[in-house]
Design a protein around this motif. Structure first.
Motif, PDB file in Angstrom:
ATOM      1  N   THR A 127       0.838  -1.192   0.000  1.00 27.46           N
ATOM      2  CA  THR A 127       0.000   0.000   0.000  1.00 27.46           C
ATOM      3  C   THR A 127       0.877   1.248   0.000  1.00 27.46           C
ATOM      4  O   THR A 127       2.021   1.233   0.468  1.00 27.46           O
ATOM      5  N   ASN A 128       0.316   2.332  -0.501  1.00 25.66           N
ATOM      6  CA  ASN A 128       1.073   3.581  -0.561  1.00 25.66           C
ATOM      7  C   ASN A 128       1.077   4.338   0.760  1.00 25.66           C
ATOM      8  O   ASN A 128       2.017   5.072   1.063  1.00 25.66           O
ATOM      9  N   HIS A 129      -0.001   4.166   1.556  1.00 20.57           N
ATOM     10  CA  HIS A 129      -0.163   4.975   2.762  1.00 20.57           C
ATOM     11  C   HIS A 129      -0.522   4.099   3.965  1.00 20.57           C
ATOM     12  O   HIS A 129      -1.184   3.072   3.799  1.00 20.57           O
ATOM     13  N   PRO A 130      -0.123   4.512   5.159  1.00 18.91           N
ATOM     14  CA  PRO A 130      -0.405   3.727   6.372  1.00 18.91           C
ATOM     15  C   PRO A 130      -1.837   3.930   6.856  1.00 18.91           C
ATOM     16  O   PRO A 130      -2.587   4.764   6.335  1.00 18.91           O
TER      17      PRO A 130
ATOM     18  N   LYS B 192      -0.849  -4.003   4.767  1.00 20.32           N
ATOM     19  CA  LYS B 192       0.115  -3.247   3.967  1.00 20.32           C
ATOM     20  C   LYS B 192       0.691  -4.050   2.804  1.00 20.32           C
ATOM     21  O   LYS B 192       0.985  -3.512   1.743  1.00 20.32           O
ATOM     22  N   ARG B 193       0.842  -5.358   2.965  1.00 21.34           N
ATOM     23  CA  ARG B 193       1.516  -6.204   1.978  1.00 21.34           C
ATOM     24  C   ARG B 193       0.547  -7.279   1.481  1.00 21.34           C
ATOM     25  O   ARG B 193      -0.034  -8.018   2.279  1.00 21.34           O
TER      26      ARG B 193
ATOM     27  N   ASP C  60      -5.386  -0.188   2.320  1.00 20.52           N
ATOM     28  CA  ASP C  60      -5.634  -1.602   2.602  1.00 20.52           C
ATOM     29  C   ASP C  60      -5.439  -2.379   1.301  1.00 20.52           C
ATOM     30  O   ASP C  60      -6.239  -2.274   0.365  1.00 20.52           O
ATOM     31  N   CYS C  61      -4.356  -3.152   1.238  1.00 19.85           N
ATOM     32  CA  CYS C  61      -3.982  -3.818  -0.015  1.00 19.85           C
ATOM     33  C   CYS C  61      -5.018  -4.817  -0.501  1.00 19.85           C
ATOM     34  O   CYS C  61      -5.069  -5.139  -1.687  1.00 19.85           O
TER      35      CYS C  61
ATOM     36  N   VAL D 287      -4.284 -11.036  -1.351  1.00 22.88           N
ATOM     37  CA  VAL D 287      -4.438 -11.591  -0.010  1.00 22.88           C
ATOM     38  C   VAL D 287      -3.156 -11.332   0.775  1.00 22.88           C
ATOM     39  O   VAL D 287      -2.073 -11.170   0.194  1.00 22.88           O
ATOM     40  N   THR D 288      -3.289 -11.305   2.092  1.00 20.69           N
ATOM     41  CA  THR D 288      -2.131 -11.008   2.935  1.00 20.69           C
ATOM     42  C   THR D 288      -1.312 -12.255   3.273  1.00 20.69           C
ATOM     43  O   THR D 288      -0.206 -12.140   3.802  1.00 20.69           O
TER      44      THR D 288
END
Length: 400
Positions: free
Chosen positions: A196-199, A220-221, A384-385, A391-392
């Motif tokens: 993701t670009n932002h937290p 994030k990933r 939120d990726c 999937v995370t």
């Protein structure tokens, strides 16, 4: 030469106008002194042609047959035919029935004992309107293993001579025996990682402004896996040995974020009978580098399926049997060209009352104190990726 896209269900899409049409088009251009008008072909679409696609392999898992009606060339879509009886039989008459899992999609888990190298199979379809369709027999041939996979940097030109696309082209080496099939079809499954670009520091659901929790870091990933629609075919029938060296396959450009961190390609190598190879090679020639097994058939391309009571009825699609070998290659970004990234602009608010109703909103603080307003936020997929389809959970085959 004038090209026109012709969609169809099952694979590939590009048709090429005949030379005389090109001459006519040039004459028209001359007569209107360089004025270019869009070409709109006149196509008789009064009949919705039946499209039947099926493949059985020795790979464990669900096997699928799809049945649909063709759609207009300028509005391609899957138009399912439900309520059919679908059966695959071998030459002894032993058969397996495929059950409808969703509209127009028929599936079965074939027993290993039913499949065998050298055995021939055909497809039987009974439609609700009382018609019976049958394919020619297709023989399941042995497939040589994938010897090795590699990739090379490649530059592709565009219509603008000052702009090039960069990327990587994958290649396969094959060393087959005289007993293996001489004909090959390659399909692909890709997996790539993205961030993701932002937290996320806060989540606003319209009622409560939820503080950041460590678990939200998991968003994030992500890893995104998908089957690619394009195919490649090749044959060693005119070569002395049943071998390929540096046979070109799939190309991945820098115009998406796929190559930004790490990319994994699973290559599935299928054996083909002579008849199946001629069909897919013909389809491939019409499509260039864009078509796949699950697109829309050109109206002129007939396969090996016919109406048992009316051989003049046009039926599109193909049924074939195949052994599958597979191999995976992983590529990390150490390229000297730029790779595109997701565009994620930020907006600023001083209170959640300034937000709309498209909940949830993901935000983080840009306050001097690190908490509280003002907040900045972007679209959900930028925080939120999972919103991009991934999937995370890291795949088992993914190395660090």
């Amino acid at each position: 030469m004038v090209n026109q896209w012709l969609p169809f269900h099952g694979i590939l899409s590009l048709g090429i106008m005949q030379l005389n049409n090109g001459i006519i088009a040039i004459s028209m251009l001359v007569s209107c002194f360089g004025c270019i008008e869009p070409y709109n072909p006149v196509i008789d679409e009064s009949d919705k042609v039946l499209v039947i696609d099926g493949m059985i392999t020795d790979t464990k898992g669900v096997q699928t047959v799809t049945i649909s009606r063709s759609s207009p060339y300028n509005h391609p879509r899957f138009q399912p035919v439900s309520g059919c009886v679908v059966r695959v039989e071998d030459e002894s008459g032993t058969g397996i029935t495929f059950l409808e899992s969703e509209d127009g999609v028929y599936q079965s888990n074939l027993e290993p004992s039913f499949l065998g190298i050298g055995k021939a199979y055909k497809l039987l379809v009974y439609t609700p309107d009382g018609n019976e369709y049958e394919s020619d027999y297709d023989t399941l041939l042995a497939c040589a293993p994938v010897d090795s996979l590699s990739y090379k940097l490649e530059t592709q030109g565009t219509s603008n001579p000052e702009i090039n696309y960069y990327g990587i082209r994958f290649y396969v080496d094959v060393k087959g025996s005289p007993e293996d099939s001489r004909n090959y079809l390659w399909t692909f499954e890709e997996t790539w990682i993205y961030l993701t670009n932002h937290p996320i520091q806060y989540i606003w659901d319209g009622f409560v402004l939820q503080d950041f929790t460590p678990e939200l870091n998991e968003f994030k990933r992500c890893y995104l896996t998908s089957r690619l629609e394009n195919i490649h075919v090749g044959s060693t029938s005119l070569l002395e040995k049943n071998e390929f060296r540096q046979q070109p396959l799939h190309f991945v450009s820098n115009q998406t974020a796929r190559l930004r961190i790490k990319y994994s390609l699973l290559v599935l190598q299928h054996s083909l009978s002579n008849g199946a190879f001629l069909y897919w090679d013909r389809m491939r020639a019409q499509s260039g580098d864009t078509g796949g097994l699950f697109e829309t058939h050109p109206s002129s391309t007939r396969g090996n399926i016919y109406n048992t009571n009316d051989h003049e009825e046009k039926v599109l699609g193909y049924f074939f049997a195949s052994q599958v070998q597979e191999k995976r290659i992983n590529v990390s970004n150490n390229f000297d060209f730029h790779v595109a990234e997701f565009f994620c602009p930020l907006d600023t608010v001083f209170t959640v009352d300034d937000l709309g109703s498209d909940y949830p909103y993901y935000m983080f603080s840009i306050s001097f104190f690190g908490r509280g307003p003002p907040y900045v936020y972007s679209s959900k997929e930028c925080h939120d990726c999972r919103y991009r389809g991934g999937v995370t959970t890291k795949p088992e085959y993914w190395d660090n």
